[in-house]
Design a protein around this motif. Sequence first.
Motif, PDB file in Angstrom:
ATOM      1  N   ALA A 185       0.841  -1.202   0.000  1.00  0.00           N
ATOM      2  CA  ALA A 185       0.000   0.000   0.000  1.00  0.00           C
ATOM      3  C   ALA A 185       0.873   1.249   0.000  1.00  0.00           C
ATOM      4  O   ALA A 185       2.069   1.191   0.305  1.00  0.00           O
ATOM      5  CB  ALA A 185      -0.900  -0.011   1.238  1.00  0.00           C
ATOM      6  N   PRO A 186       0.277   2.403  -0.321  1.00  0.00           N
ATOM      7  CA  PRO A 186       1.029   3.659  -0.230  1.00  0.00           C
ATOM      8  C   PRO A 186       1.532   3.896   1.187  1.00  0.00           C
ATOM      9  O   PRO A 186       0.875   3.546   2.156  1.00  0.00           O
ATOM     10  CB  PRO A 186      -0.010   4.717  -0.627  1.00  0.00           C
ATOM     11  N   MET A 187       2.693   4.504   1.287  1.00  0.00           N
ATOM     12  CA  MET A 187       3.262   4.848   2.574  1.00  0.00           C
ATOM     13  C   MET A 187       2.833   6.265   2.947  1.00  0.00           C
ATOM     14  O   MET A 187       2.559   7.094   2.070  1.00  0.00           O
ATOM     15  CB  MET A 187       4.788   4.759   2.533  1.00  0.00           C
ATOM     16  N   ILE A 188       2.784   6.536   4.230  1.00  0.00           N
ATOM     17  CA  ILE A 188       2.392   7.871   4.685  1.00  0.00           C
ATOM     18  C   ILE A 188       3.330   8.935   4.121  1.00  0.00           C
ATOM     19  O   ILE A 188       2.904  10.049   3.799  1.00  0.00           O
ATOM     20  CB  ILE A 188       2.370   7.933   6.227  1.00  0.00           C
ATOM     21  N   ASN A 189       4.611   8.603   3.965  1.00  0.00           N
ATOM     22  CA  ASN A 189       5.532   9.620   3.447  1.00  0.00           C
ATOM     23  C   ASN A 189       5.222   9.988   2.000  1.00  0.00           C
ATOM     24  O   ASN A 189       5.543  11.095   1.554  1.00  0.00           O
ATOM     25  CB  ASN A 189       6.993   9.179   3.603  1.00  0.00           C
ATOM     26  N   GLN A 190       4.578   9.080   1.235  1.00  0.00           N
ATOM     27  CA  GLN A 190       4.124   9.451  -0.109  1.00  0.00           C
ATOM     28  C   GLN A 190       3.039  10.517  -0.013  1.00  0.00           C
ATOM     29  O   GLN A 190       2.994  11.451  -0.819  1.00  0.00           O
ATOM     30  CB  GLN A 190       3.577   8.230  -0.853  1.00  0.00           C
ATOM     31  N   VAL A 191       2.172  10.389   0.977  1.00  0.00           N
ATOM     32  CA  VAL A 191       1.102  11.368   1.184  1.00  0.00           C
ATOM     33  C   VAL A 191       1.696  12.717   1.578  1.00  0.00           C
ATOM     34  O   VAL A 191       1.367  13.754   0.996  1.00  0.00           O
ATOM     35  CB  VAL A 191       0.119  10.887   2.267  1.00  0.00           C
ATOM     36  N   THR A 192       2.583  12.705   2.566  1.00  0.00           N
ATOM     37  CA  THR A 192       3.149  13.972   3.048  1.00  0.00           C
ATOM     38  C   THR A 192       4.027  14.636   1.985  1.00  0.00           C
ATOM     39  O   THR A 192       4.029  15.862   1.861  1.00  0.00           O
ATOM     40  CB  THR A 192       3.955  13.758   4.337  1.00  0.00           C
ATOM     41  N   ASP A 193       4.762  13.847   1.214  1.00  0.00           N
ATOM     42  CA  ASP A 193       5.584  14.415   0.141  1.00  0.00           C
ATOM     43  C   ASP A 193       4.717  15.106  -0.908  1.00  0.00           C
ATOM     44  O   ASP A 193       5.059  16.193  -1.397  1.00  0.00           O
ATOM     45  CB  ASP A 193       6.426  13.331  -0.533  1.00  0.00           C
ATOM     46  N   SER A 194       3.594  14.478  -1.249  1.00  0.00           N
ATOM     47  CA  SER A 194       2.670  15.075  -2.220  1.00  0.00           C
ATOM     48  C   SER A 194       2.077  16.363  -1.670  1.00  0.00           C
ATOM     49  O   SER A 194       1.927  17.356  -2.391  1.00  0.00           O
ATOM     50  CB  SER A 194       1.555  14.087  -2.562  1.00  0.00           C
ATOM     51  N   GLU A 195       1.735  16.352  -0.384  1.00  0.00           N
ATOM     52  CA  GLU A 195       1.192  17.553   0.249  1.00  0.00           C
ATOM     53  C   GLU A 195       2.215  18.695   0.235  1.00  0.00           C
ATOM     54  O   GLU A 195       1.885  19.840  -0.107  1.00  0.00           O
ATOM     55  CB  GLU A 195       0.775  17.264   1.694  1.00  0.00           C
ATOM     56  N   GLU A 196       3.437  18.393   0.602  1.00  0.00           N
ATOM     57  CA  GLU A 196       4.471  19.424   0.658  1.00  0.00           C
ATOM     58  C   GLU A 196       4.698  20.055  -0.715  1.00  0.00           C
ATOM     59  O   GLU A 196       4.852  21.280  -0.831  1.00  0.00           O
ATOM     60  CB  GLU A 196       5.782  18.830   1.188  1.00  0.00           C
ATOM     61  N   LYS A 197       4.711  19.231  -1.739  1.00  0.00           N
ATOM     62  CA  LYS A 197       4.943  19.741  -3.083  1.00  0.00           C
ATOM     63  C   LYS A 197       3.816  20.680  -3.518  1.00  0.00           C
ATOM     64  O   LYS A 197       4.069  21.773  -4.050  1.00  0.00           O
ATOM     65  CB  LYS A 197       5.047  18.563  -4.065  1.00  0.00           C
ATOM     66  N   LEU A 198       2.579  20.276  -3.286  1.00  0.00           N
ATOM     67  CA  LEU A 198       1.435  21.098  -3.689  1.00  0.00           C
ATOM     68  C   LEU A 198       1.346  22.368  -2.856  1.00  0.00           C
ATOM     69  O   LEU A 198       1.121  23.465  -3.391  1.00  0.00           O
ATOM     70  CB  LEU A 198       0.147  20.285  -3.566  1.00  0.00           C
ATOM     71  N   LEU A 199       1.525  22.253  -1.552  1.00  0.00           N
ATOM     72  CA  LEU A 199       1.396  23.420  -0.681  1.00  0.00           C
ATOM     73  C   LEU A 199       2.513  24.424  -0.913  1.00  0.00           C
ATOM     74  O   LEU A 199       2.288  25.640  -0.822  1.00  0.00           O
ATOM     75  CB  LEU A 199       1.376  22.971   0.783  1.00  0.00           C
ATOM     76  N   LYS A 200       3.701  23.962  -1.224  1.00  0.00           N
ATOM     77  CA  LYS A 200       4.799  24.877  -1.572  1.00  0.00           C
ATOM     78  C   LYS A 200       4.436  25.665  -2.826  1.00  0.00           C
ATOM     79  O   LYS A 200       4.624  26.893  -2.883  1.00  0.00           O
ATOM     80  CB  LYS A 200       6.092  24.090  -1.787  1.00  0.00           C
ATOM     81  N   TYR A 201       3.924  24.973  -3.831  1.00  0.00           N
ATOM     82  CA  TYR A 201       3.524  25.635  -5.073  1.00  0.00           C
ATOM     83  C   TYR A 201       2.448  26.686  -4.811  1.00  0.00           C
ATOM     84  O   TYR A 201       2.535  27.831  -5.270  1.00  0.00           O
ATOM     85  CB  TYR A 201       3.023  24.588  -6.066  1.00  0.00           C
ATOM     86  N   LEU A 202       1.420  26.325  -4.051  1.00  0.00           N
ATOM     87  CA  LEU A 202       0.301  27.233  -3.810  1.00  0.00           C
ATOM     88  C   LEU A 202       0.687  28.410  -2.911  1.00  0.00           C
ATOM     89  O   LEU A 202       0.246  29.539  -3.146  1.00  0.00           O
ATOM     90  CB  LEU A 202      -0.869  26.471  -3.191  1.00  0.00           C
ATOM     91  N   SER A 203       1.499  28.155  -1.897  1.00  0.00           N
ATOM     92  CA  SER A 203       1.874  29.241  -0.991  1.00  0.00           C
ATOM     93  C   SER A 203       2.705  30.289  -1.714  1.00  0.00           C
ATOM     94  O   SER A 203       2.548  31.494  -1.476  1.00  0.00           O
ATOM     95  CB  SER A 203       2.629  28.694   0.223  1.00  0.00           C
ATOM     96  N   GLU A 204       3.577  29.844  -2.610  1.00  0.00           N
ATOM     97  CA  GLU A 204       4.360  30.800  -3.395  1.00  0.00           C
ATOM     98  C   GLU A 204       3.477  31.568  -4.378  1.00  0.00           C
ATOM     99  O   GLU A 204       3.649  32.776  -4.571  1.00  0.00           O
ATOM    100  CB  GLU A 204       5.471  30.066  -4.140  1.00  0.00           C
ATOM    101  N   LYS A 205       2.522  30.879  -4.958  1.00  0.00           N
ATOM    102  CA  LYS A 205       1.634  31.518  -5.925  1.00  0.00           C
ATOM    103  C   LYS A 205       0.725  32.556  -5.270  1.00  0.00           C
ATOM    104  O   LYS A 205       0.423  33.598  -5.860  1.00  0.00           O
ATOM    105  CB  LYS A 205       0.781  30.453  -6.614  1.00  0.00           C
ATOM    106  N   HIS A 206       0.285  32.287  -4.037  1.00  0.00           N
ATOM    107  CA  HIS A 206      -0.711  33.135  -3.384  1.00  0.00           C
ATOM    108  C   HIS A 206      -0.111  34.150  -2.406  1.00  0.00           C
ATOM    109  O   HIS A 206      -0.864  34.854  -1.734  1.00  0.00           O
ATOM    110  CB  HIS A 206      -1.723  32.257  -2.632  1.00  0.00           C
ATOM    111  N   GLN A 207       1.210  34.256  -2.326  1.00  0.00           N
ATOM    112  CA  GLN A 207       1.816  35.148  -1.344  1.00  0.00           C
ATOM    113  C   GLN A 207       1.368  36.603  -1.499  1.00  0.00           C
ATOM    114  O   GLN A 207       1.123  37.303  -0.517  1.00  0.00           O
ATOM    115  CB  GLN A 207       3.345  35.092  -1.436  1.00  0.00           C
ATOM    116  N   ASP A 208       1.265  37.079  -2.727  1.00  0.00           N
ATOM    117  CA  ASP A 208       0.994  38.497  -2.956  1.00  0.00           C
ATOM    118  C   ASP A 208      -0.492  38.818  -3.056  1.00  0.00           C
ATOM    119  O   ASP A 208      -0.875  39.990  -3.124  1.00  0.00           O
ATOM    120  CB  ASP A 208       1.706  38.960  -4.237  1.00  0.00           C
ATOM    121  N   ASN A 209      -1.312  37.800  -3.116  1.00  0.00           N
ATOM    122  CA  ASN A 209      -2.761  38.031  -3.206  1.00  0.00           C
ATOM    123  C   ASN A 209      -3.457  36.893  -2.460  1.00  0.00           C
ATOM    124  O   ASN A 209      -3.953  35.945  -3.057  1.00  0.00           O
ATOM    125  CB  ASN A 209      -3.207  38.085  -4.670  1.00  0.00           C
ATOM    126  N   VAL A 210      -3.492  37.007  -1.138  1.00  0.00           N
ATOM    127  CA  VAL A 210      -3.947  35.905  -0.298  1.00  0.00           C
ATOM    128  C   VAL A 210      -5.468  35.910  -0.170  1.00  0.00           C
ATOM    129  O   VAL A 210      -6.069  36.872   0.308  1.00  0.00           O
ATOM    130  CB  VAL A 210      -3.307  35.972   1.096  1.00  0.00           C
TER     131      VAL A 210
END
Length: 234
Positions: A66-91
């Motif tokens: 089955a998927p490992m929890i670290n696969q879940v957290t790695d996917s979350e980190e990648k998406l949240l990093k992308y979104l936080s950088e994109k939304h910094q100037d217009n939150v």
Amino acid sequence: MQKQLRLSYKVYFNTRLQMVPFHGNLTTPLYIQLIYKQKPQYFKSSYFDQLGNPKYTIRSILGNYAPMINQVTDSEEKLLKYLSEKHQDNVDINAFKAEYYFLSQDLLFHLEERFQQFLITFFHDKGLPVLAFLISEGGKQSTAEHILNDLKTSLDHKLFTKLTENAIHYAPPYIPLCAFLRSIRRQAVPFLSILEWNSNNFKNEFKPFLNTVYPSYHFDQVDQYLNELKESFR
């Protein structure tokens, strides 16, 4: 001086909630915390819910994988990093969350449900309704990829060839996408988020793979199919 971020995030296990099963193991649910102007916002992890689906487990005589929890957290980190950088100037927290749930959707999961329906229709048309029924029932716990692998082993070569030929014209582009994802990473079950599909790097690697390994599929048609599918989530 490093620019101070106005919007920050944290991926964490919400120990205030009851434990839930994740592929046979009990764990506390994974959550996201957004902090903007020192005010926290909390919401459930989309990847945790999706990858917790029983279909994401490979079952074999050697055991279950089955998927490992670290696969879940790695996917979350990648998406949240992308979104936080994109939304910094217009939150806009509501816009952030809406885009988060949109971009985290697994396109392959929704493709495989449609591909299973193609398999069911194919075997009905071939006068094999019991096999169609078995695929329908087995598809509740297994992905179309697992079913297809067993069919390749058990079916007459001529019939399986006919199935894959029909899939080019009547099924979603599930076969080549699965094969490509298997070629670039090791996972229990391949996962293709909208975030990844939108990436130019992904498409630039997938296109030559498709042209070389699956020349009967056309990239423009695959691209159009997936873009129409992803827009259905808006």
